[in-house]
Design an enzyme around this catalytic site. Structure first.
Site, PDB file in Angstrom:
ATOM      1  N   ARG A  62      10.778  -2.660  11.748  1.00 48.17           N
ATOM      2  CA  ARG A  62       9.733  -2.100  12.609  1.00 48.17           C
ATOM      3  C   ARG A  62       9.419  -3.074  13.742  1.00 48.17           C
ATOM      4  O   ARG A  62       9.378  -4.284  13.514  1.00 48.17           O
ATOM      5  CB  ARG A  62       8.455  -1.888  11.781  1.00 48.17           C
ATOM      6  CG  ARG A  62       8.304  -0.484  11.251  1.00 48.17           C
ATOM      7  CD  ARG A  62       7.197  -0.374  10.249  1.00 48.17           C
ATOM      8  NE  ARG A  62       5.909  -0.878  10.695  1.00 48.17           N
ATOM      9  CZ  ARG A  62       4.787  -0.783   9.992  1.00 48.17           C
ATOM     10  NH1 ARG A  62       4.799  -0.177   8.814  1.00 48.17           N
ATOM     11  NH2 ARG A  62       3.653  -1.264  10.446  1.00 48.17           N
ATOM     12  N   ARG A 117      11.097  -6.774   5.130  1.00 46.62           N
ATOM     13  CA  ARG A 117      10.908  -5.312   5.019  1.00 46.62           C
ATOM     14  C   ARG A 117      11.877  -4.561   5.936  1.00 46.62           C
ATOM     15  O   ARG A 117      12.086  -4.947   7.080  1.00 46.62           O
ATOM     16  CB  ARG A 117       9.458  -4.968   5.398  1.00 46.62           C
ATOM     17  CG  ARG A 117       9.188  -3.473   5.476  1.00 46.62           C
ATOM     18  CD  ARG A 117       7.757  -3.144   5.266  1.00 46.62           C
ATOM     19  NE  ARG A 117       6.882  -3.458   6.401  1.00 46.62           N
ATOM     20  CZ  ARG A 117       5.571  -3.262   6.379  1.00 46.62           C
ATOM     21  NH1 ARG A 117       4.984  -2.774   5.309  1.00 46.62           N
ATOM     22  NH2 ARG A 117       4.842  -3.560   7.432  1.00 46.62           N
ATOM     23  N   LYS A 131       0.830  -1.215   0.000  1.00 42.25           N
ATOM     24  CA  LYS A 131       0.000   0.000   0.000  1.00 42.25           C
ATOM     25  C   LYS A 131       0.864   1.265   0.000  1.00 42.25           C
ATOM     26  O   LYS A 131       0.588   2.210  -0.720  1.00 42.25           O
ATOM     27  CB  LYS A 131      -0.943   0.021   1.220  1.00 42.25           C
ATOM     28  CG  LYS A 131      -1.919  -1.140   1.287  1.00 42.25           C
ATOM     29  CD  LYS A 131      -2.931  -0.973   2.412  1.00 42.25           C
ATOM     30  CE  LYS A 131      -2.340  -1.016   3.799  1.00 42.25           C
ATOM     31  NZ  LYS A 131      -1.774  -2.315   4.201  1.00 42.25           N
ATOM     32  N   ARG A 149      -1.391  -9.185  13.740  1.00 49.69           N
ATOM     33  CA  ARG A 149      -1.867  -8.133  12.824  1.00 49.69           C
ATOM     34  C   ARG A 149      -2.733  -8.736  11.727  1.00 49.69           C
ATOM     35  O   ARG A 149      -3.734  -8.147  11.317  1.00 49.69           O
ATOM     36  CB  ARG A 149      -0.678  -7.369  12.224  1.00 49.69           C
ATOM     37  CG  ARG A 149      -0.017  -6.450  13.238  1.00 49.69           C
ATOM     38  CD  ARG A 149       1.325  -5.966  12.754  1.00 49.69           C
ATOM     39  NE  ARG A 149       1.217  -5.056  11.629  1.00 49.69           N
ATOM     40  CZ  ARG A 149       2.217  -4.770  10.816  1.00 49.69           C
ATOM     41  NH1 ARG A 149       3.398  -5.320  10.998  1.00 49.69           N
ATOM     42  NH2 ARG A 149       2.047  -3.932   9.833  1.00 49.69           N
ATOM     43  N   ARG A 155     -10.011   0.971   8.809  1.00 46.23           N
ATOM     44  CA  ARG A 155      -9.658  -0.419   9.077  1.00 46.23           C
ATOM     45  C   ARG A 155     -10.801  -1.152   9.770  1.00 46.23           C
ATOM     46  O   ARG A 155     -10.658  -2.344  10.075  1.00 46.23           O
ATOM     47  CB  ARG A 155      -8.433  -0.459   9.982  1.00 46.23           C
ATOM     48  CG  ARG A 155      -7.126  -0.729   9.236  1.00 46.23           C
ATOM     49  CD  ARG A 155      -6.015  -0.633  10.254  1.00 46.23           C
ATOM     50  NE  ARG A 155      -4.837  -1.366   9.922  1.00 46.23           N
ATOM     51  CZ  ARG A 155      -3.693  -0.793   9.535  1.00 46.23           C
ATOM     52  NH1 ARG A 155      -3.623   0.492   9.339  1.00 46.23           N
ATOM     53  NH2 ARG A 155      -2.631  -1.543   9.332  1.00 46.23           N
TER      54      ARG A 155
HETATM   55  P1  AMP Z   1       0.404   0.340   9.409  1.00 45.25           P
HETATM   56  O1  AMP Z   1       1.644   1.171   9.367  1.00 45.25           O
HETATM   57  O2  AMP Z   1      -0.692   0.868   8.548  1.00 45.25           O
HETATM   58  O3  AMP Z   1       0.687  -1.128   9.154  1.00 45.25           O
HETATM   59  O4  AMP Z   1      -0.163   0.440  10.911  1.00 45.25           O
HETATM   60  C1  AMP Z   1       0.625   0.008  12.013  1.00 45.25           C
HETATM   61  C2  AMP Z   1      -0.263  -0.145  13.248  1.00 45.25           C
HETATM   62  O5  AMP Z   1      -0.874   1.113  13.579  1.00 45.25           O
HETATM   63  C3  AMP Z   1      -1.450  -1.108  13.062  1.00 45.25           C
HETATM   64  O6  AMP Z   1      -1.066  -2.457  13.276  1.00 45.25           O
HETATM   65  C4  AMP Z   1      -2.397  -0.585  14.163  1.00 45.25           C
HETATM   66  O7  AMP Z   1      -1.976  -0.990  15.447  1.00 45.25           O
HETATM   67  C5  AMP Z   1      -2.198   0.929  14.072  1.00 45.25           C
HETATM   68  N1  AMP Z   1      -3.150   1.535  13.102  1.00 45.25           N
HETATM   69  C6  AMP Z   1      -2.844   2.147  11.924  1.00 45.25           C
HETATM   70  N2  AMP Z   1      -3.950   2.578  11.307  1.00 45.25           N
HETATM   71  C7  AMP Z   1      -4.997   2.214  12.094  1.00 45.25           C
HETATM   72  C8  AMP Z   1      -6.402   2.352  11.988  1.00 45.25           C
HETATM   73  N3  AMP Z   1      -6.986   2.941  10.920  1.00 45.25           N
HETATM   74  N4  AMP Z   1      -7.169   1.859  13.003  1.00 45.25           N
HETATM   75  C9  AMP Z   1      -6.616   1.283  14.071  1.00 45.25           C
HETATM   76  N5  AMP Z   1      -5.293   1.101  14.235  1.00 45.25           N
HETATM   77  C10 AMP Z   1      -4.472   1.559  13.260  1.00 45.25           C
END
Ligand code: AMP
Length: 210
Positions: A152, A122, A13, A163, A88
């Site tokens: 990360r 990654r 993404k 996740r 989400r």
């Molecule tokens: P990402 O970088 O998009 O993979 O997000 C990393 C983490 O941030 C996710 O595993 C969630 O814990 C939190 N997070 C990011 N976006 C959201 C969202 N829209 N709703 C809830 N938690 C989020």
């Protein structure tokens, strides 16, 4: 143009968002990046989010919705946005629908096997946030800015599993939600970053030509 990117962690993404930003001048809004920046600042929001992120869980809807609504009110979002990692949950999608008309939701479809492979390899730059992969070499230095590449915290194997569980339980229902709205474009991520971008452009061209 207002777009949403949907797809499991590691599906590409962020890379697609970067390409769309360059091509269409949209504002990239990544809720994951916003939360990581709050964590780096040690803000109240950052400390609250950390407990969930470290455990592979979603941050509560009310916290995320307030954060995104505030961001969407900024003047730089007026001409076009690409939402990466939001919504989400159905509750987040409904909150978004009440404030913004989305033109297209692009879903990157990927098998769990590939998700594990992509996330385990990654690497992210600590300085500029550039995302790369050990498939492109095992350097620990960012090719964009010379910063340090790191893994990360939530890309560790045990957290990826959680996740993915959260993704299938809470986020996957959005496929049907946007499908019923008639704005869903599904792309098989197996076609790779260039194939994904090409396919997305073909469909976006139709919206722009309308
Ligand atoms: P990402 O970088 O998009 O993979 O997000 C990393 C983490 O941030 C996710 O595993 C969630 O814990 C939190 N997070 C990011 N976006 C959201 C969202 N829209 N709703 C809830 N938690 C989020």
């Amino acid at each position: 143009m207002k777009l949403i990117l949907l797809g499991p962690p590691g599906s590409g993404k962020g890379t697609l968002a970067d390409n769309l930003v360059k091509k269409y001048g949209l504002k990239h809004i990544s809720t994951g990046d916003m939360l990581r920046s709050e964590m780096a600042k040690n803000s109240d929001l950052g400390s609250k989010a950390k407990q969930y992120m470290d455990n592979g869980q979603l941050v509560p809807d009310d916290v995320i919705i307030a954060m995104v609504e505030k961001r969407l009110g900024d003047p730089d979002c007026a001409s076009g946005i690409i939402l990466d990692g939001f919504p989400r949950t159905i509750q987040q999608a409904e909150a978004l629908s009440s404030v913004v008309k989305i033109d297209m939701c692009i879903e990157l479809v990927m098998t769990n096997e590939l998700v594990y492979e992509r996330i385990c390899t990654r690497r992210v730059c600590r300085r500029c946030g550039h995302v790369t992969n050990t498939d492109f070499g095992d350097s620990t230095i960012c090719a964009e800015c010379g910063g340090e590449l790191y893994i990360r915290d939530d890309d560790k194997l045990e957290t990826i599993k959680l996740r993915l569980e959260a993704y299938y339980a809470q986020t996957a229902p959005l496929t049907e939600y946007y499908g019923e709205m008639g704005i869903l474009l599904q792309i098989d991520a197996i076609v790779g970053r260039f194939g994904i971008f090409e396919r997305a452009q073909e469909e976006l061209k139709k919206i722009l030509d309308d």
